[in-house]
Write a protein that holds these residues in place. Structure first.
Motif, PDB file in Angstrom:
ATOM      1  N   TYR A 187       0.845  -1.200   0.000  1.00  0.00           N
ATOM      2  CA  TYR A 187       0.000   0.000   0.000  1.00  0.00           C
ATOM      3  C   TYR A 187       0.877   1.245   0.000  1.00  0.00           C
ATOM      4  CZ  TYR A 187      -3.254   3.586   1.705  1.00  0.00           C
ATOM      5  OH  TYR A 187      -4.002   4.734   1.854  1.00  0.00           O
ATOM      6  N   ASP A 188       0.466   2.223  -0.816  1.00  0.00           N
ATOM      7  CA  ASP A 188       1.162   3.515  -0.896  1.00  0.00           C
ATOM      8  C   ASP A 188       0.261   4.595  -0.312  1.00  0.00           C
ATOM      9  OD1 ASP A 188       2.323   5.920  -1.550  1.00  0.00           O
ATOM     10  OD2 ASP A 188       2.758   5.398  -3.623  1.00  0.00           O
ATOM     11  N   PRO A 189       0.544   5.066   0.906  1.00  0.00           N
ATOM     12  CA  PRO A 189      -0.309   6.064   1.554  1.00  0.00           C
ATOM     13  C   PRO A 189       0.054   7.503   1.214  1.00  0.00           C
ATOM     14  CG  PRO A 189       1.367   5.361   3.090  1.00  0.00           C
ATOM     15  CD  PRO A 189       1.624   4.603   1.804  1.00  0.00           C
ATOM     16  N   ASP A 196       2.319  15.475   1.200  1.00  0.00           N
ATOM     17  CA  ASP A 196       2.483  16.917   1.368  1.00  0.00           C
ATOM     18  C   ASP A 196       1.834  17.401   2.662  1.00  0.00           C
ATOM     19  OD1 ASP A 196       3.898  17.417  -1.056  1.00  0.00           O
ATOM     20  OD2 ASP A 196       2.027  17.204  -2.152  1.00  0.00           O
ATOM     21  N   ALA A 197       0.657  16.867   2.971  1.00  0.00           N
ATOM     22  CA  ALA A 197      -0.039  17.270   4.194  1.00  0.00           C
ATOM     23  C   ALA A 197       0.768  16.890   5.425  1.00  0.00           C
ATOM     24  CB  ALA A 197      -1.422  16.631   4.245  1.00  0.00           C
ATOM     25  N   ALA A 198       1.380  15.706   5.416  1.00  0.00           N
ATOM     26  CA  ALA A 198       2.179  15.277   6.561  1.00  0.00           C
ATOM     27  C   ALA A 198       3.415  16.147   6.724  1.00  0.00           C
ATOM     28  CB  ALA A 198       2.578  13.810   6.394  1.00  0.00           C
ATOM     29  N   PHE A 207      -0.125  10.246  10.206  1.00  0.00           N
ATOM     30  CA  PHE A 207       0.097   9.659   8.881  1.00  0.00           C
ATOM     31  C   PHE A 207       0.245   8.149   8.995  1.00  0.00           C
ATOM     32  CE2 PHE A 207       2.963   8.077   5.618  1.00  0.00           C
ATOM     33  CZ  PHE A 207       2.403   8.573   4.456  1.00  0.00           C
ATOM     34  N   VAL A 208       1.069   7.698   9.952  1.00  0.00           N
ATOM     35  CA  VAL A 208       1.284   6.265  10.148  1.00  0.00           C
ATOM     36  C   VAL A 208      -0.021   5.582  10.547  1.00  0.00           C
ATOM     37  CG1 VAL A 208       2.466   4.539  11.564  1.00  0.00           C
ATOM     38  CG2 VAL A 208       3.721   6.539  10.732  1.00  0.00           C
ATOM     39  N   ALA A 209      -0.744   6.172  11.475  1.00  0.00           N
ATOM     40  CA  ALA A 209      -1.988   5.566  11.948  1.00  0.00           C
ATOM     41  C   ALA A 209      -3.007   5.439  10.821  1.00  0.00           C
ATOM     42  CB  ALA A 209      -2.562   6.386  13.101  1.00  0.00           C
ATOM     43  N   GLY A 240      11.158   3.584  11.100  1.00  0.00           N
ATOM     44  CA  GLY A 240      11.069   2.875  12.371  1.00  0.00           C
ATOM     45  C   GLY A 240       9.645   2.757  12.881  1.00  0.00           C
ATOM     46  N   ALA A 241       8.836   3.791  12.639  1.00  0.00           N
ATOM     47  CA  ALA A 241       7.439   3.753  13.087  1.00  0.00           C
ATOM     48  C   ALA A 241       6.680   2.616  12.410  1.00  0.00           C
ATOM     49  CB  ALA A 241       6.767   5.091  12.800  1.00  0.00           C
ATOM     50  N   PHE A 242       6.906   2.434  11.110  1.00  0.00           N
ATOM     51  CA  PHE A 242       6.250   1.322  10.419  1.00  0.00           C
ATOM     52  C   PHE A 242       6.864  -0.016  10.815  1.00  0.00           C
ATOM     53  CE2 PHE A 242       4.669   4.654   7.499  1.00  0.00           C
ATOM     54  CZ  PHE A 242       3.325   4.295   7.482  1.00  0.00           C
TER      55      PHE A 242
END
Length: 315
Positions: A187-189, A196-198, A207-209, A240-242
């Motif tokens: 998946y590409d979020p 850009d928003a992040a 963004f991660v959530a 690292g978050a992912f």
């Protein structure tokens, strides 16, 4: 120090498959089937070569008039092939009769491929166990119908474990992968302005959530390198978050290789991205990562251009 090596005992040691850096392996994904910068996109020759050698390869999918999938990037065939017209209005027989063009616009002795053709293309080769072919669907769920979903499922079924589907639309990912047991999920979020928003907001946790909620079955998350590096500059480790949620991360797209791109490429490796998408795997594999360039302001990433109103990344 970095070490370039090959996991395929049958392939040459110089095969650009991955980089081992500081105890972590980062795959080098052959963007649009390119092994080197001079290669044209989506040729059967390079795709077969990569699958035999154990490469990670990416091809794009666009729906044609017979509701199957053409292995092309744009919605029209005019620039990349010897044909003309919108892919959505062109039947499979017409597309199969077209030749691809090289990077200078010259016709090649390479035909346009359809997703349905891959099973036959791979039938006479020994696919390496590590080979993975990313199918990047360039449209969204609204473009799908039962016939397209059925053709997709039948096309990938024989070799599903060697495919991973990706898309910027989580609904399309869910619909297609549900119909194709055994296929891997990506998946590409970053689409629809999300990257850009992040960057503007600095809300990387959000963004991660949102990415995890949108595609809970995705094993690979595809992130723009500019987003990864923008987060890093603000002290946030997006990779690292992912990883903490057991997701792999692909950083895209490294288009230009040279000494002045070393700092950012090296930083991606230090952040332990699992894969780097690049138009020049050979150039990246050969790069001297210990060299410290004198120039400043290196830019390795492609700033994603968006078609007005379409909400899809031009990658």
């Amino acid at each position: 120090m970095s070490e370039i090596s090959s996991p395929s005992p049958s392939g040459p040691s110089s095969t650009p498959l991955y980089i081992d850096f500081d105890g972590h392996r980062t795959m080098l994904k052959w963007h649009r089937g390119r092994r080197r910068a001079a290669d044209p996109a989506f040729t059967a020759t390079r795709i077969v070569e990569g699958m035999r050698l154990g490469a990670s390869i990416e091809v794009d999918l666009v729906i044609h008039a017979d509701r199957g999938f053409a292995i092309l990037h744009d919605r029209t065939v005019d620039q990349a092939t010897t044909g003309t017209g919108a892919i959505a209005s062109l039947p499979a027989a017409y597309l199969r009769g077209l030749a691809l063009r090289d990077n200078h616009g010259n016709p090649l002795d390479e035909r346009v491929l359809l997703l349905e053709d891959l099973t036959e293309l791979f039938s006479d080769i020994d696919i390496a166990p590590t080979s993975i072919l990313q199918l990047d669907f360039k449209e969204d769920d609204a473009a799908l119908d039962p016939r397209a979903v059925d053709i997709f499922a039948r096309s990938v079924e024989p070799l599903a474990s060697h495919y991973i589907l990706s898309c910027g639309d989580a609904a399309a990912v869910a619909r297609l992968t549900a119909a194709a047991p055994g296929i891997r999920v990506g998946y590409d979020p970053c689409h629809r302005g999300a990257a850009d928003a992040a960057i503007r907001s600095g809300d990387f946790d959000g963004f991660v959530a949102r990415a995890l909620a949108a595609s809970p079955d995705a094993e690979m998350i595809y992130l723009e390198n500019r987003l990864i590096l923008a987060a890093d500059r603000r002290g946030y480790d997006l990779v690292g978050a992912f990883h903490r949620h057991d997701r792999l991360v692909d950083g895209y797209t490294v288009t230009r290789i040279g000494p002045d791109t070393v700092p950012e490429i090296k930083r991606l490796l230090q952040l332990r991205v699992d894969q780097i998408t690049t138009d020049d795997p050979e150039g990246l594999a050969a790069l001297d990562l210990e060299r410290t360039p004198s120039s400043r302001g290196a830019r390795l990433v492609r700033w994603v251009r968006r078609t007005a109103g379409s909400g899809r990344s031009e990658v």
